[in-house]
Design an enzyme around this catalytic site. Structure first.
Site, short mmCIF file in Angstrom:
data_model
loop_
_atom_site.label_atom_id
_atom_site.label_comp_id
_atom_site.label_asym_id
_atom_site.label_seq_id
_atom_site.Cartn_x
_atom_site.Cartn_y
_atom_site.Cartn_z
N ASP A 300 -4.21 -20.47 8.45
CA ASP A 300 -2.80 -19.94 8.53
C ASP A 300 -2.17 -20.64 9.75
O ASP A 300 -2.60 -21.04 10.31
CB ASP A 300 -2.97 -18.36 8.01
CG ASP A 300 -1.54 -17.98 7.60
OD1 ASP A 300 -0.63 -18.83 7.66
OD2 ASP A 300 -1.57 -16.77 7.39
C1 BGC Z 1 1.93 -16.83 6.25
C2 BGC Z 1 1.48 -17.63 5.04
C3 BGC Z 1 2.01 -18.99 4.95
C4 BGC Z 1 2.26 -19.75 6.19
C5 BGC Z 1 3.18 -20.86 6.00
C6 BGC Z 1 2.07 -17.91 7.51
O1 BGC Z 1 2.79 -17.16 8.55
O2 BGC Z 1 0.87 -16.02 6.55
O3 BGC Z 1 1.36 -16.88 3.92
O4 BGC Z 1 1.66 -19.81 3.95
O5 BGC Z 1 2.86 -19.14 6.89
O6 BGC Z 1 4.49 -20.88 5.65
#
Ligand code: BGC
Length: 762
Positions: A300
């Site tokens: 993530d």
């Molecule tokens: C979130 C994810 C997301 C990623 C990219 C993160 O902050 O937890 O769900 O896919 O950002 O945008």
């Protein structure tokens, strides 16, 4: 001689490059052969830096998530430091980057463009929790299919969806991004979304689908247990038994993997002390070895770097080593793999084989998407224009939105409102004309000004003859009541009132936890003031989580839960309010009465002291209860009303006794006994009455959304497979134990019609 031929050829090639570029051609020879041949020959030729480049995912210029981070640029691509981008879209822009990767880097490996296409790209569908309320996997698949078509036309290869985190705590804002509290529903919708995004089921169908120009790779996220963040605070610790992990939180991931999801994203949380970005046993042993997942494991946003903050890594190098060890292939935003793994490799803390394995998975995905054959497949500007917000896409968004709405209360049949009888309609509330409240959070490339607001939808439905009095009345938050009087005046002049209340979309989603679940600000008081006028009044809720709306339930006659309904939300709301569509959405999550009941879910255990009534009808003190609130939710899981009424026969089991391991069939007859046509969500629940491990009071084991004309009946057959009767025994082995089972059928998790059957030993 040889040299001059070569030079001449090179000269011709150079002269041809602009032409080839125009034609979308390649200066590099495209790698030939099957997946393994292409991937292994590249790995054999790559330098360490080139390998680590493939594992690096910087944010692009369109990225809107997470703490600020510097966007990756063309120079970085040129240097071979980038394998994929997060948040870079548009056919023209992605192609510009793709050209640099393919034409100007030594090996010409194409880039992957990833983004969060969660419930639509430009054509925004209802917020995922609202889609879940359709209880209609086909509708949810259709939404994902259209989202993929549109996103792919805008250059994206890969979406960070579906979010399959089971969520039982509405304080956690990300409950809006998933399918709610239930494992069975969550699994069904995980499969539907994966199939919708990727365009086919595993096997040859999926292989072909991924090479089309209208599919994207799906990502099951966030692996795992992210939805169980303690106290509902985002990113917080999770701690749970192996049993709960396996019974509740892992299954939707497994369903997504079995449906062929091309990637999985690690979660921010630590689980029982081990941050998921360092959780080798779950990533390598469970996901990869036990389930056979061979796709990409993506971190993530800054998840690798956060291992330092979790306190399990002393520094960035440590963090990179831990994450790679655990099986995280792509480093999103942290840029730690690229900067720190060379040193770690020199010191013998990671091996080249480990790096190669991660690179292999990335290259494999590129191969499976057909990018080595044609890196420019997604580069068609015309197609991009043709596949954006088309009338068909909008129509689909309207249909899914109507399906997602849940009628919570309708005393005295206030709804549907009659278009013919209304000369003046008061439209009140801070969310009545807010485009953003239609598209919700994680709205892809959705634009609030392209959304039809409720005010616009109602105007369109009523036509110019009807007067609409629009008054905000209050802000979403804050205690300003100065608009109440104007709202009351409008209500007095109107034949009927519709109020739009709820949360701003930024109040749910990521980093949007709340300790209170009441309607924010003075909205409840506004509703009371308006209701006191005495006109037929309906409240439409726009929100991303269950809210404790006791005041509304006690005082307002009609309540419609509309979630954030998407780009066609205003029209869909009008369809439902005026009865052009009969609502049949069901709650995918229990609505508590008070935040103190959280976590609250229907498939709880009985306990040794379930509530018991004394002879005088009061609750026995020494039972599992609260002094100040009933145990029951305000609205249970699976609940939702209709403008018509349905009657259920008692379920009929085909085999009064069966042998453990055999399947059961259950017939349920449903009749529409009201005067309007409508959908009903027929639900089947099962309880294992006595087992060696205490089992939930009931669990959803089947559901079907059907349409019935007035007076029509239908008999549905549900098949209960052995797996539906199974649970994990004391050794966490799946088993079906002999004994009685109870089946419940009805229109919510409180379904009362029941039948029993007996399972005998093999
Ligand atoms: C979130 C994810 C997301 C990623 C990219 C993160 O902050 O937890 O769900 O896919 O950002 O945008």
């Amino acid at each position: 001689m040889k040299h001059s031929t070569h030079a001449r050829r090179a000269g011709i090639a150079r002269a041809l490059i602009p032409l080839l570029l125009l034609a979308g051609g390649l200066a590099q020879a495209r790698p030939q052969g099957d997946e393994a041949a292409v991937v292994e020959s590249l790995i054999g030729r790559m330098t360490l830096d080139e390998k680590l480049g493939q594992l690096n995912q910087p944010p692009g210029p369109d990225n809107r998530t997470g703490p600020e981070a510097e966007a990756g640029g063309l120079d970085q691509v040129r240097r071979g430091e980038v394998g994929s981008f997060l948040g870079l879209h548009g056919a023209a822009r992605t192609c510009q980057y793709q050209h640099v990767a393919v034409e100007e880097t030594r090996l010409g490996i194409p880039l992957l463009f990833a983004g969060d296409v969660i419930h639509g790209f430009r054509t925004v569908f209802p917020q995922s929790i609202g889609e879940a309320a359709t209880f209609d996997p086909a509708a949810v698949e259709r939404s994902a299919r259209i989202s993929a078509t549109e996103a792919a036309a805008h250059g994206l290869h890969w979406t960070f969806a579906p979010m399959v985190d089971v969520a039982r705590d509405p304080r956690w804002g990300r409950i809006s991004e998933g399918s709610g509290e239930d494992v069975y529903l969550g699994k069904a919708l995980a499969r539907a979304r994966v199939r919708g995004f990727q365009g086919g089921d595993p096997g040859p169908a999926l292989e072909q689908a991924l090479r089309r120009d209208d599919t994207v790779l799906a990502t099951a996220k966030h692996f795992v247990a992210y939805g169980a963040a303690e106290a509902g605070r985002d990113y917080n610790t999770t701690d749970m038994s192996e049993r709960v992990l396996r019974e509740v939180y892992l299954p939707p991931f497994r369903a997504a993997v079995e449906a062929g999801a091309g990637s999985v994203m690690a979660a921010f949380n630590d689980l029982n002390g081990v941050p998921m970005h360092a959780n080798k046993s779950l990533i390598e042993d469970v996901l990869r070895k036990q389930w056979g997942f061979d796709g990409i494991l993506v971190s993530d946003y800054t998840g690798v770097w956060e291992l330092v903050k979790h306190g399990v890594a002393a520094d960035e190098t440590d963090a990179g080593v831990l994450a790679l060890e655990a099986g995280v292939d792509i480093d999103m935003v942290s840029d730690i793999y690229r900067r720190k793994l060379p040193g770690a490799l020199r010191e013998g803390r990671v091996t080249m084989a480990q790096i190669d394995e991660a690179v292999r998975r990335v290259l494999r995905a590129k191969y499976r998407l057909g990018l080595f054959e044609d890196p420019y497949r997604y580069c068609d500007v015309q197609r991009e224009a043709q596949r954006t917000l088309t009338p068909e896409f909008r129509q689909a968004a309207r249909e899914v939105a109507r399906e997602s709405m849940v009628l919570l209360k309708n005393e005295g049949n206030v709804l549907p409102l009659s278009k013919d009888k209304i000369r003046t309609l008061a439209v009140i509330g801070p969310l009545a004309d807010l485009g953003k409240a239609m598209i919700g959070n994680w709205a892809g490339d959705g634009r609030p000004d392209e959304a039809v607001t409720p005010l616009q939808g109602l105007r369109e439905a009523l036509g110019p003859e009807v007067r609409i009095l629009h008054v905000g009345g209050a802000q979403i938050e804050g205690d300003d009541r100065s608009g109440f009087d104007q709202a009351v005046v409008a209500a007095k002049q109107a034949d009927a009132v519709v109020m739009f209340l709820g949360e701003h979309p930024d109040m749910s989603g990521e980093a949007s936890s709340r300790t209170r679940l009441d309607l924010p600000g003075v909205q409840s008081q506004l509703a009371l003031a308006v209701q006191a006028v005495g006109k037929p009044t309906a409240v439409v809720l726009l929100n991303g989580r269950p809210l404790t709306i006791n005041t509304l339930q006690e005082n307002l006659p009609a309540i419609l839960e509309a979630w954030y309904p998407g780009v066609e939300g205003g029209r869909a709301i009008a369809d439902v309010l005026f009865g052009d569509y009969n609502p049949a959405g069901r709650l995918p999550v229990s609505f508590p009465r008070t935040v103190g009941q959280v976590p609250l879910y229907y498939d709880h255990k009985n306990t040794g002291r379930p509530i018991r009534l004394n002879a005088n009808g009061t609750e026995e003190k020494y039972t599992s209860r609260y002094l100040d609130s009933p145990n029951t939710p305000l609205y249970p899981f699976g609940y939702g009303l209709s403008y018509t009424q349905f009657r259920y026969s008692a379920p009929k089991v085909k085999h009064p006794t069966l042998v453990a391991g055999q399947a059961q069939q259950v017939e349920v007859t449903v009749s529409n006994i009201g005067s309007r046509a409508g959908d009903e969500v027929v639900q089947l629940y099962l309880r294992d009455d006595v087992a060696s491990i205490s089992r939930p009071v009931r669990q959803l084991r089947g559901f079907r959304r059907i349409h019935l004309e007035p007076g029509q009946s239908r008999t549905l057959t549900f098949v209960l497979e052995a797996e539906d009767m199974a649970f994990l025994d004391a050794n966490l082995k799946s088993t079906v134990e002999p004994g009685t089972f109870t089946v419940f059928a009805g229109g919510s998790s409180e379904a009362e019609q029941e039948a029993k059957f007996e399972v005998s030993a093999k």
